[in-house]
Scaffold this motif. Structure first.
Motif, PDB file in Angstrom:
ATOM      1  N   SER A  50       0.842  -1.188   0.000  1.00 42.90           N
ATOM      2  CA  SER A  50       0.000   0.000   0.000  1.00 42.90           C
ATOM      3  C   SER A  50       0.878   1.240   0.000  1.00 42.90           C
ATOM      4  N   LEU A  51       0.265   2.385  -0.238  1.00 45.76           N
ATOM      5  CA  LEU A  51       1.016   3.643  -0.226  1.00 45.76           C
ATOM      6  C   LEU A  51       1.602   3.901   1.151  1.00 45.76           C
ATOM      7  N   ALA A  52       0.846   3.597   2.199  1.00 43.18           N
ATOM      8  CA  ALA A  52       1.346   3.790   3.556  1.00 43.18           C
ATOM      9  C   ALA A  52       2.558   2.905   3.820  1.00 43.18           C
ATOM     10  N   GLU A  53       2.525   1.674   3.352  1.00 47.17           N
ATOM     11  CA  GLU A  53       3.651   0.761   3.548  1.00 47.17           C
ATOM     12  C   GLU A  53       4.894   1.250   2.813  1.00 47.17           C
ATOM     13  N   LEU A  89       8.294  10.843   5.889  1.00 48.58           N
ATOM     14  CA  LEU A  89       8.596  12.139   5.279  1.00 48.58           C
ATOM     15  C   LEU A  89       9.604  12.908   6.127  1.00 48.58           C
ATOM     16  N   PHE A  90      10.376  13.784   5.446  1.00 49.61           N
ATOM     17  CA  PHE A  90      11.209  14.750   6.158  1.00 49.61           C
ATOM     18  C   PHE A  90      10.300  15.866   6.656  1.00 49.61           C
ATOM     19  N   GLU A  91      10.118  15.935   7.986  1.00 48.45           N
ATOM     20  CA  GLU A  91       9.173  16.917   8.515  1.00 48.45           C
ATOM     21  C   GLU A  91       9.584  18.352   8.202  1.00 48.45           C
ATOM     22  N   ASN A 133      -3.174  14.339   0.278  1.00 45.21           N
ATOM     23  CA  ASN A 133      -2.899  15.423   1.216  1.00 45.21           C
ATOM     24  C   ASN A 133      -2.689  14.803   2.592  1.00 45.21           C
ATOM     25  N   ALA A 134      -1.416  14.563   2.929  1.00 44.11           N
ATOM     26  CA  ALA A 134      -1.089  13.870   4.169  1.00 44.11           C
ATOM     27  C   ALA A 134      -1.211  14.757   5.396  1.00 44.11           C
ATOM     28  N   LYS A 135      -1.596  16.038   5.214  1.00 46.17           N
ATOM     29  CA  LYS A 135      -1.829  16.905   6.364  1.00 46.17           C
ATOM     30  C   LYS A 135      -3.128  16.538   7.062  1.00 46.17           C
ATOM     31  N   ASN A 136      -4.013  15.871   6.326  1.00 42.26           N
ATOM     32  CA  ASN A 136      -5.286  15.463   6.886  1.00 42.26           C
ATOM     33  C   ASN A 136      -5.097  14.182   7.685  1.00 42.26           C
ATOM     34  N   ALA A 137      -5.697  14.113   8.860  1.00 37.85           N
ATOM     35  CA  ALA A 137      -5.524  12.943   9.720  1.00 37.85           C
ATOM     36  C   ALA A 137      -6.066  11.666   9.063  1.00 37.85           C
ATOM     37  N   THR A 138      -7.104  11.813   8.260  1.00 34.39           N
ATOM     38  CA  THR A 138      -7.681  10.629   7.602  1.00 34.39           C
ATOM     39  C   THR A 138      -6.816  10.152   6.436  1.00 34.39           C
ATOM     40  N   ALA A 139      -5.773  10.922   6.115  1.00 35.71           N
ATOM     41  CA  ALA A 139      -4.921  10.542   4.988  1.00 35.71           C
ATOM     42  C   ALA A 139      -4.215   9.219   5.249  1.00 35.71           C
ATOM     43  N   LEU A 140      -3.873   8.950   6.504  1.00 34.34           N
ATOM     44  CA  LEU A 140      -3.191   7.698   6.814  1.00 34.34           C
ATOM     45  C   LEU A 140      -4.071   6.494   6.507  1.00 34.34           C
ATOM     46  N   ILE A 141      -5.365   6.647   6.749  1.00 32.85           N
ATOM     47  CA  ILE A 141      -6.294   5.559   6.445  1.00 32.85           C
ATOM     48  C   ILE A 141      -6.377   5.361   4.947  1.00 32.85           C
ATOM     49  N   MET A 142      -6.491   6.450   4.198  1.00 33.52           N
ATOM     50  CA  MET A 142      -6.570   6.347   2.743  1.00 33.52           C
ATOM     51  C   MET A 142      -5.269   5.825   2.150  1.00 33.52           C
ATOM     52  N   ALA A 143      -4.130   6.216   2.744  1.00 36.09           N
ATOM     53  CA  ALA A 143      -2.839   5.729   2.257  1.00 36.09           C
ATOM     54  C   ALA A 143      -2.716   4.221   2.461  1.00 36.09           C
ATOM     55  N   GLN A 186      -5.266   2.179   2.443  1.00 35.34           N
ATOM     56  CA  GLN A 186      -6.208   1.550   1.520  1.00 35.34           C
ATOM     57  C   GLN A 186      -5.727   1.605   0.075  1.00 35.34           C
ATOM     58  N   PHE A 187      -4.911   2.606  -0.260  1.00 39.23           N
ATOM     59  CA  PHE A 187      -4.466   2.801  -1.641  1.00 39.23           C
ATOM     60  C   PHE A 187      -3.426   1.741  -1.991  1.00 39.23           C
TER      61      PHE A 187
END
Length: 377
Positions: free
Chosen positions: A280-283, A291-293, A321-331, A333-334
């Motif tokens: 997945s994208l998150a993996e 990311l480099f913060e 848009n990884a600034k959104n907290a729900t982005a981790l869930i979508m990442a 799933q992707f």
């Protein structure tokens, strides 16, 4: 052009692409600031070459970008019917064991010093055997039951109601070839027991660690068929298992191409193997160390994917848009695909169009190589 030259040529261009990406991404880090992708800022060639998506629950659902769910197991009726109706046909080089009951003079005993193969009737290069009283008998292409009936009919002139049994003592005429990433690549004889794709792979010792589950090729009568062991093993897709025939060539590809590229503002930018369960994208981002913060623009996580051949486009670009907290869930799933390019930009998203305009020639070369090599296979 030989295959080895094509491979070396492809590897050289891939290295050149990686170097180009590194230089262009450094230049992309100093572009002017901005906040969002501005359609008016698109380079003219991007509109025809690329299509942009925002990664959202709706986009993931509409484009089926998640990992496929395991479907309910369904019996492959065609496969079972072929298995039940399977019958071996004798070929040149096979050894037959013929027994005529109550007539030991017509039966060649195996004995302690000879195996049934050594004591049997060998099918000659002209497809025939020699048998007492009958002489030369054509058996190539016949089932053992047909050979038995034919022998009984011919011997009936000399023996009253002969009772005959025919078996194949040595299967030597027909073969299945298994090559590539299996433990024991080689030849599997075709026997009176039908052999499926899975059984042939298991008979070859199973897959190696470098095997690509998604790239199983069957060459039959000059035509190629593609199969996915991942769909078979993990999703229960029984359509991926078929009965093999003589002279079939089964090839298991290496997983060298089964990788994704993570580039840009991550801690370990490089290519990563997807593994047998996919990625997945998150993996992928986690494998790259995150990311480099200090420098990464979290709203600019992009996935560049080669578009379908008939789409008329070069690639599809998905933005997270990884600034959104729900982005981790979508990442999570992707689901990524082979040869996806994940790029985390340091430039504000509004300038991403200019960065990708610079990357476009290199992306074109990369995907052209992939399609060229795919057409050669």
């Amino acid at each position: 052009m030989t295959l080895s030259f094509q491979f070396m040529y492809g590897q050289t261009l891939l290295k050149a692409f990686s170097s180009t990406c590194a230089v262009l991404m450094l230049s992309g880090c100093v572009l002017a600031p901005g906040s969002f992708i501005d359609p008016e800022d698109n380079a003219p060639e991007l509109e025809n070459q690329l299509k942009f998506y925002t990664i959202s629950p709706e986009t993931i659902a509409e484009n089926q970008l998640t990992r496929p769910q395991q479907p309910a197991l369904v019996e492959n009726k065609q496969f079972e019917q072929q298995r039940l109706s399977y019958d071996y046909r004798v070929g040149r080089g096979d050894v037959l064991n013929i027994t005529v009951w109550d007539h030991p003079e017509l039966t060649i005993p195996a004995g302690s010093m000879r195996s049934p193969q050594d004591a049997g009737n060998w099918v000659h290069n002209d497809g025939s055997i020699f048998y007492p009283y009958i002489g030369k008998l054509k058996v190539e292409g016949l089932k053992v039951t047909e050979i038995r009936d034919l022998l009984a009919e011919r011997l009936a002139k000399y023996i009253e109601k002969p009772q005959i049994d025919v078996t194949v003592a040595g299967f030597r005429s027909q073969r299945i070839y298994v090559t590539g990433e299996v433990q024991k690549p080689g030849v599997i004889p075709v026997t009176n027991v039908p052999t499926s794709l899975i059984e042939a792979i298991n008979a070859s010792g199973g897959l190696t660690e470098a095997a690509n589950w998604e790239q199983v090729t069957l060459l039959r009568n000059g035509e190629e068929q593609k199969f996915s062991l991942r769909k078979l093993y993990q999703q229960g897709d029984t359509e991926q298992n078929i009965l093999l025939q003589r002279n079939d060539v089964v090839h298991i590809a290496r997983s060298d191409d089964n990788k994704v590229f993570v580039l840009g503002e991550v801690r370990q930018p490089k290519s990563y193997a997807m593994g047998r369960s996919g990625m997945s994208l998150a993996e992928a981002l986690a494998e790259a160390g995150g990311l480099f913060e200090q420098t990464a623009d979290a709203s600019g996580v992009f996935v560049i994917r080669q578009a379908a051949k008939d789409s008329g486009r070069l690639a599809d670009v998905y933005q997270l848009n990884a600034k959104n907290a729900t982005a981790l869930i979508m990442a999570e799933q992707f689901q990524l695909q082979q040869r996806d390019i994940i790029y985390v930009t340091a430039a504000p998203v509004a300038r991403w169009n200019r960065v990708i305009s610079q990357l476009l020639p290199s992306i074109t070369g990369l995907y052209s190589i992939g399609r060229f090599q795919s057409d050669l296979k």
